[in-house]
Design an enzyme around this catalytic site. Structure first.
Site, PDB file in Angstrom:
ATOM      1  N   ARG A  54      -9.305   0.957   9.118  1.00 37.17           N
ATOM      2  CA  ARG A  54      -8.850  -0.388   9.450  1.00 37.17           C
ATOM      3  C   ARG A  54      -9.872  -1.149  10.276  1.00 37.17           C
ATOM      4  O   ARG A  54      -9.637  -2.323  10.586  1.00 37.17           O
ATOM      5  CB  ARG A  54      -7.566  -0.301  10.263  1.00 37.17           C
ATOM      6  CG  ARG A  54      -6.291  -0.594   9.472  1.00 37.17           C
ATOM      7  CD  ARG A  54      -5.162  -0.253  10.371  1.00 37.17           C
ATOM      8  NE  ARG A  54      -3.941  -0.965  10.202  1.00 37.17           N
ATOM      9  CZ  ARG A  54      -2.846  -0.424   9.656  1.00 37.17           C
ATOM     10  NH1 ARG A  54      -2.872   0.763   9.129  1.00 37.17           N
ATOM     11  NH2 ARG A  54      -1.728  -1.098   9.644  1.00 37.17           N
TER      12      ARG A  54
ATOM     13  N   ARG B  70      11.623  -1.361  11.129  1.00 39.57           N
ATOM     14  CA  ARG B  70      10.561  -0.990  12.063  1.00 39.57           C
ATOM     15  C   ARG B  70      10.460  -2.000  13.204  1.00 39.57           C
ATOM     16  O   ARG B  70      10.589  -3.188  12.993  1.00 39.57           O
ATOM     17  CB  ARG B  70       9.214  -0.924  11.309  1.00 39.57           C
ATOM     18  CG  ARG B  70       9.040   0.361  10.558  1.00 39.57           C
ATOM     19  CD  ARG B  70       7.854   0.335   9.644  1.00 39.57           C
ATOM     20  NE  ARG B  70       6.622  -0.177  10.259  1.00 39.57           N
ATOM     21  CZ  ARG B  70       5.441  -0.153   9.657  1.00 39.57           C
ATOM     22  NH1 ARG B  70       5.320   0.352   8.444  1.00 39.57           N
ATOM     23  NH2 ARG B  70       4.379  -0.648  10.250  1.00 39.57           N
TER      24      ARG B  70
ATOM     25  N   ARG C  12      12.160  -5.865   5.334  1.00 41.17           N
ATOM     26  CA  ARG C  12      11.877  -4.476   4.949  1.00 41.17           C
ATOM     27  C   ARG C  12      12.740  -3.461   5.698  1.00 41.17           C
ATOM     28  O   ARG C  12      12.924  -3.550   6.901  1.00 41.17           O
ATOM     29  CB  ARG C  12      10.398  -4.198   5.230  1.00 41.17           C
ATOM     30  CG  ARG C  12       9.976  -2.784   4.970  1.00 41.17           C
ATOM     31  CD  ARG C  12       8.501  -2.692   4.790  1.00 41.17           C
ATOM     32  NE  ARG C  12       7.783  -2.605   6.045  1.00 41.17           N
ATOM     33  CZ  ARG C  12       6.477  -2.360   6.119  1.00 41.17           C
ATOM     34  NH1 ARG C  12       5.757  -2.242   5.027  1.00 41.17           N
ATOM     35  NH2 ARG C  12       5.885  -2.287   7.288  1.00 41.17           N
TER      36      ARG C  12
ATOM     37  N   LYS D 245       0.828  -1.221   0.000  1.00 46.92           N
ATOM     38  CA  LYS D 245       0.000   0.000   0.000  1.00 46.92           C
ATOM     39  C   LYS D 245       0.858   1.265   0.000  1.00 46.92           C
ATOM     40  O   LYS D 245       0.622   2.183  -0.766  1.00 46.92           O
ATOM     41  CB  LYS D 245      -0.920   0.053   1.242  1.00 46.92           C
ATOM     42  CG  LYS D 245      -1.861  -1.114   1.386  1.00 46.92           C
ATOM     43  CD  LYS D 245      -2.789  -0.936   2.579  1.00 46.92           C
ATOM     44  CE  LYS D 245      -2.094  -0.866   3.934  1.00 46.92           C
ATOM     45  NZ  LYS D 245      -1.417  -2.089   4.359  1.00 46.92           N
TER      46      LYS D 245
ATOM     47  N   ARG E 247      -0.099  -8.774  13.649  1.00 40.59           N
ATOM     48  CA  ARG E 247      -0.666  -7.758  12.751  1.00 40.59           C
ATOM     49  C   ARG E 247      -1.513  -8.414  11.653  1.00 40.59           C
ATOM     50  O   ARG E 247      -2.554  -7.894  11.263  1.00 40.59           O
ATOM     51  CB  ARG E 247       0.461  -6.913  12.142  1.00 40.59           C
ATOM     52  CG  ARG E 247       1.090  -5.976  13.166  1.00 40.59           C
ATOM     53  CD  ARG E 247       2.432  -5.444  12.707  1.00 40.59           C
ATOM     54  NE  ARG E 247       2.348  -4.552  11.587  1.00 40.59           N
ATOM     55  CZ  ARG E 247       3.332  -4.337  10.717  1.00 40.59           C
ATOM     56  NH1 ARG E 247       4.489  -4.984  10.842  1.00 40.59           N
ATOM     57  NH2 ARG E 247       3.178  -3.502   9.742  1.00 40.59           N
TER      58      ARG E 247
HETATM   59  P1  AMP Z   1       1.160   0.820   9.200  1.00 39.90           P
HETATM   60  O1  AMP Z   1       2.356   1.687   8.975  1.00 39.90           O
HETATM   61  O2  AMP Z   1      -0.018   1.229   8.375  1.00 39.90           O
HETATM   62  O3  AMP Z   1       1.469  -0.649   9.117  1.00 39.90           O
HETATM   63  O4  AMP Z   1       0.706   1.090  10.720  1.00 39.90           O
HETATM   64  C1  AMP Z   1       1.582   0.844  11.804  1.00 39.90           C
HETATM   65  C2  AMP Z   1       0.798   0.789  13.105  1.00 39.90           C
HETATM   66  O5  AMP Z   1       0.146   2.044  13.338  1.00 39.90           O
HETATM   67  C3  AMP Z   1      -0.326  -0.227  13.157  1.00 39.90           C
HETATM   68  O6  AMP Z   1       0.139  -1.539  13.490  1.00 39.90           O
HETATM   69  C4  AMP Z   1      -1.199   0.366  14.266  1.00 39.90           C
HETATM   70  O7  AMP Z   1      -0.606   0.170  15.537  1.00 39.90           O
HETATM   71  C5  AMP Z   1      -1.120   1.853  13.951  1.00 39.90           C
HETATM   72  N1  AMP Z   1      -2.160   2.260  12.990  1.00 39.90           N
HETATM   73  C6  AMP Z   1      -1.968   2.777  11.746  1.00 39.90           C
HETATM   74  N2  AMP Z   1      -3.139   3.057  11.153  1.00 39.90           N
HETATM   75  C7  AMP Z   1      -4.096   2.702  12.035  1.00 39.90           C
HETATM   76  C8  AMP Z   1      -5.518   2.734  12.002  1.00 39.90           C
HETATM   77  N3  AMP Z   1      -6.183   3.170  10.924  1.00 39.90           N
HETATM   78  N4  AMP Z   1      -6.177   2.276  13.095  1.00 39.90           N
HETATM   79  C9  AMP Z   1      -5.539   1.834  14.190  1.00 39.90           C
HETATM   80  N5  AMP Z   1      -4.198   1.768  14.277  1.00 39.90           N
HETATM   81  C10 AMP Z   1      -3.473   2.201  13.220  1.00 39.90           C
END
Ligand code: AMP
Length: 213
Positions: free
Chosen positions: A88, A160, A127, A13, A171
């Site tokens: 999400r 990360r 990554r 994404k 996740r």
């Molecule tokens: P990502 O970079 O999109 O994988 O997001 C990393 C982390 O940020 C996720 O594992 C959640 O802890 C938090 N996070 C990001 N977007 C959301 C969302 N829309 N709702 C809840 N937590 C989020």
């Protein structure tokens, strides 16, 4: 153009959002990037969310919903935006529909990236992400020209915290439980476009472009 990119962690994404941002000149709104910056800067929000993020859990709905509500009202979003990592949960999706409705706008398309779990785990464990611009590399599939340095902006690359194997499994499970139901929600609205996300980045991108234009 207003887009939502939907898919499990590691589906591509963020990479596709960056390409779309360049092609269409609309901002990428990544809730993950916004929250990571808040944690790095140790803001009140950052302190509140860091334990959730480290464990690979979702942060509270209300917090991300408020964050998105503010962000999409900013001037650079007037011509459209790309939501990367939001919504999400079903509550987030319903609130987004409601908020956009009050603004008299709607989502044009929801692009879902389909990738199998083994490929996702391989992608995430290898990554490397740029601390400055968020560009992503992979230790075998997409190496940076110089080890540890971003090809794009010269920033330092890091792994990360939540890209550790145990956290990744959590996740992916959360994606299945909380986010996957949104596929049906957007399908019912006639907005869902599904892309096979397994292939080469540029092939996936041309599929995305052909579906949204
Ligand atoms: P990502 O970079 O999109 O994988 O997001 C990393 C982390 O940020 C996720 O594992 C959640 O802890 C938090 N996070 C990001 N977007 C959301 C969302 N829309 N709702 C809840 N937590 C989020």
């Amino acid at each position: 153009m207003r887009l939502i990119l939907l898919g499990p962690p590691g589906a591509g994404k963020g990479t596709q959002a960056k390409l779309l941002k360049e092609k269409y000149g609309i901002p990428q709104i990544s809730t993950g990037d916004i929250l990571r910056k808040a944690v790095k800067d140790q803001t009140a929000v950052g302190i509140e969310v860091q334990a959730f993020m480290q464990a690979g859990n979702l942060v509270p709905d209300e917090l991300v919903i408020n964050l998105i509500k503010e962000r999409i009202k900013e001037g650079d979003c007037s011509g459209g935006f790309i939501l990367d990592g939001f919504p999400r949960t079903q509550i987030q999706a319903a609130k987004l529909t409601e908020t956009l409705g009050t603004m008299g706008i709607e989502i044009d398309a929801v692009v879902e990236f389909s990738v199998d779990n083994k490929a996702l785990v391989d992608r995430l464990t290898g990554r490397w992400t740029c601390t400055e611009c968020g560009e992503m590399f992979h230790e075998s599939a997409r190496k940076s020209r110089v080890d540890g340095i971003c090809d794009h902006c010269g920033g330092a690359l890091f792994q990360r915290d939540d890209d550790k194997r145990e956290t990744i499994i959590n996740r992916l499970e959360i994606y299945k439980q909380e986010t996957q139901p949104l596929i049906k929600y957007y399908k019912q609205q006639g907005r869902l476009k599904t892309v096979e996300g397994q292939g080469d980045v540029h092939e996936v991108f041309s599929q995305v472009c052909s579906l949204i234009t």
